[in-house]
Design a protein around this motif. Structure first.
Motif, PDB file in Angstrom:
ATOM      1  N   SER A   1       0.830  -1.209   0.000  1.00 44.76           N
ATOM      2  CA  SER A   1       0.000   0.000   0.000  1.00 44.76           C
ATOM      3  C   SER A   1       0.866   1.262   0.000  1.00 44.76           C
ATOM      4  O   SER A   1       0.486   2.275  -0.588  1.00 44.76           O
ATOM      5  N   GLU A   2       2.028   1.213   0.624  1.00 40.32           N
ATOM      6  CA  GLU A   2       2.902   2.387   0.661  1.00 40.32           C
ATOM      7  C   GLU A   2       3.548   2.661  -0.702  1.00 40.32           C
ATOM      8  O   GLU A   2       3.761   3.802  -1.080  1.00 40.32           O
ATOM      9  N   TYR A   3       3.845   1.608  -1.440  1.00 39.75           N
ATOM     10  CA  TYR A   3       4.483   1.754  -2.750  1.00 39.75           C
ATOM     11  C   TYR A   3       3.572   1.207  -3.857  1.00 39.75           C
ATOM     12  O   TYR A   3       4.025   0.566  -4.806  1.00 39.75           O
ATOM     13  N   ALA A   4       2.291   1.492  -3.787  1.00 40.26           N
ATOM     14  CA  ALA A   4       1.283   0.928  -4.703  1.00 40.26           C
ATOM     15  C   ALA A   4       1.546   1.285  -6.157  1.00 40.26           C
ATOM     16  O   ALA A   4       1.274   0.485  -7.051  1.00 40.26           O
ATOM     17  N   ASP A   5       2.080   2.461  -6.421  1.00 39.20           N
ATOM     18  CA  ASP A   5       2.263   2.891  -7.811  1.00 39.20           C
ATOM     19  C   ASP A   5       3.625   2.493  -8.382  1.00 39.20           C
ATOM     20  O   ASP A   5       3.952   2.826  -9.517  1.00 39.20           O
ATOM     21  N   LEU A   6       4.429   1.737  -7.640  1.00 38.40           N
ATOM     22  CA  LEU A   6       5.765   1.332  -8.093  1.00 38.40           C
ATOM     23  C   LEU A   6       5.887  -0.184  -8.127  1.00 38.40           C
ATOM     24  O   LEU A   6       5.195  -0.891  -7.406  1.00 38.40           O
ATOM     25  N   ASP A   7       6.785  -0.647  -8.989  1.00 38.86           N
ATOM     26  CA  ASP A   7       7.086  -2.079  -9.002  1.00 38.86           C
ATOM     27  C   ASP A   7       8.024  -2.375  -7.837  1.00 38.86           C
ATOM     28  O   ASP A   7       9.066  -1.733  -7.685  1.00 38.86           O
ATOM     29  N   ILE A   8       7.640  -3.339  -7.036  1.00 40.01           N
ATOM     30  CA  ILE A   8       8.488  -3.720  -5.908  1.00 40.01           C
ATOM     31  C   ILE A   8       8.665  -5.227  -5.887  1.00 40.01           C
ATOM     32  O   ILE A   8       7.839  -5.977  -6.422  1.00 40.01           O
TER      33      ILE A   8
ATOM     34  N   VAL B   1      12.790  -1.574  -3.950  1.00 41.92           N
ATOM     35  CA  VAL B   1      12.039  -0.669  -4.817  1.00 41.92           C
ATOM     36  C   VAL B   1      13.061  -0.195  -5.863  1.00 41.92           C
ATOM     37  O   VAL B   1      13.772   0.788  -5.649  1.00 41.92           O
ATOM     38  N   PRO B   2      13.154  -0.910  -7.017  1.00 32.51           N
ATOM     39  CA  PRO B   2      14.202  -0.616  -7.997  1.00 32.51           C
ATOM     40  C   PRO B   2      14.162   0.818  -8.549  1.00 32.51           C
ATOM     41  O   PRO B   2      15.207   1.432  -8.746  1.00 32.51           O
ATOM     42  N   GLU B   3      12.971   1.372  -8.772  1.00 30.76           N
ATOM     43  CA  GLU B   3      12.857   2.709  -9.353  1.00 30.76           C
ATOM     44  C   GLU B   3      13.446   3.783  -8.446  1.00 30.76           C
ATOM     45  O   GLU B   3      13.944   4.806  -8.919  1.00 30.76           O
TER      46      GLU B   3
END
Length: 190
Positions: free
Chosen positions: A119-126, A164-166
């Motif tokens: 939920s904290e990094y919902a818009d990123l590929d993790i 979180v690669p990005e």
């Protein structure tokens, strides 16, 4: 006056004079000896006091050295005991963590931890990693969270690690790192 009387008179005056000089000489000599005795007493008292002070300083110095040595030994033993207790305590904690990892509460803990990260990094590929010993939980965790979960190659005592690669971020929620942090900050006070 006859010669005998004169001789007797001379003898008496001479004896009187000799006695007077003898008494005076003895008195002077006695006074000189009394003064020498007082000087000697003062000197002996001073030497005794200096000797006493020197001996007390020596005893004090030896006592301080022994006290310092004893304190160092006590500190060394205390440090060794503290390290032993700390090591034993964290061994017990590690064992408790291993027992906890076998419970259903641990599985629920992982699901909650993974959902919070998603939920904290919902818009990123993790990528979320779990410990190799938790590999049996992989399907349950993926089904419950829908996250990209993989098994890490190295053990980290449970919990998760997320990349979180990005943003080039590593989120280390492993028990191993938390335990290491606690162990580093942990002190035993008396």
């Amino acid at each position: 006056m006859t010669i005998e009387e004169k001789m007797e008179h001379f003898k008496s005056i001479s004896l009187e004079s000799a006695n007077s000089q003898s008494v005076q000489s003895l008195s002077s000599y006695k006074h000189s000896l009394d003064e020498d005795l007082e000087v000697y007493k003062e000197s002996a008292a001073q030497m005794a006091e200096e000797s006493k002070r020197a001996r007390m300083n020596q005893v004090s110095s030896i006592s301080k050295k022994q006290l310092t040595s004893a304190q160092m030994q006590i500190k060394k033993e205390l440090t060794q005991t503290q390290m032993s207790l700390k090591s034993h305590l964290f061994t017990l904690v590690t064992d408790k963590i291993k027992e906890y990892r076998k419970t259903s509460e641990y599985t629920q803990f992982l699901i909650k931890q993974i959902n919070n990260i998603i939920s904290e990094y919902a818009d990123l590929d993790i990528i979320i990693y779990i410990d190799p010993e938790d590999s049996a939980l992989l399907n349950t965790l993926e089904t419950s969270t829908g996250g990209n979960i993989q098994i890490n190659k190295t053990e980290f005592l449970g919990g998760t690690r997320t990349i979180v690669p990005e943003k080039n971020i590593l989120i280390d929620n492993s028990f191993k790192s938390r335990l290491a942090d606690e162990q580093e900050q942990f002190t035993i006070t008396l």
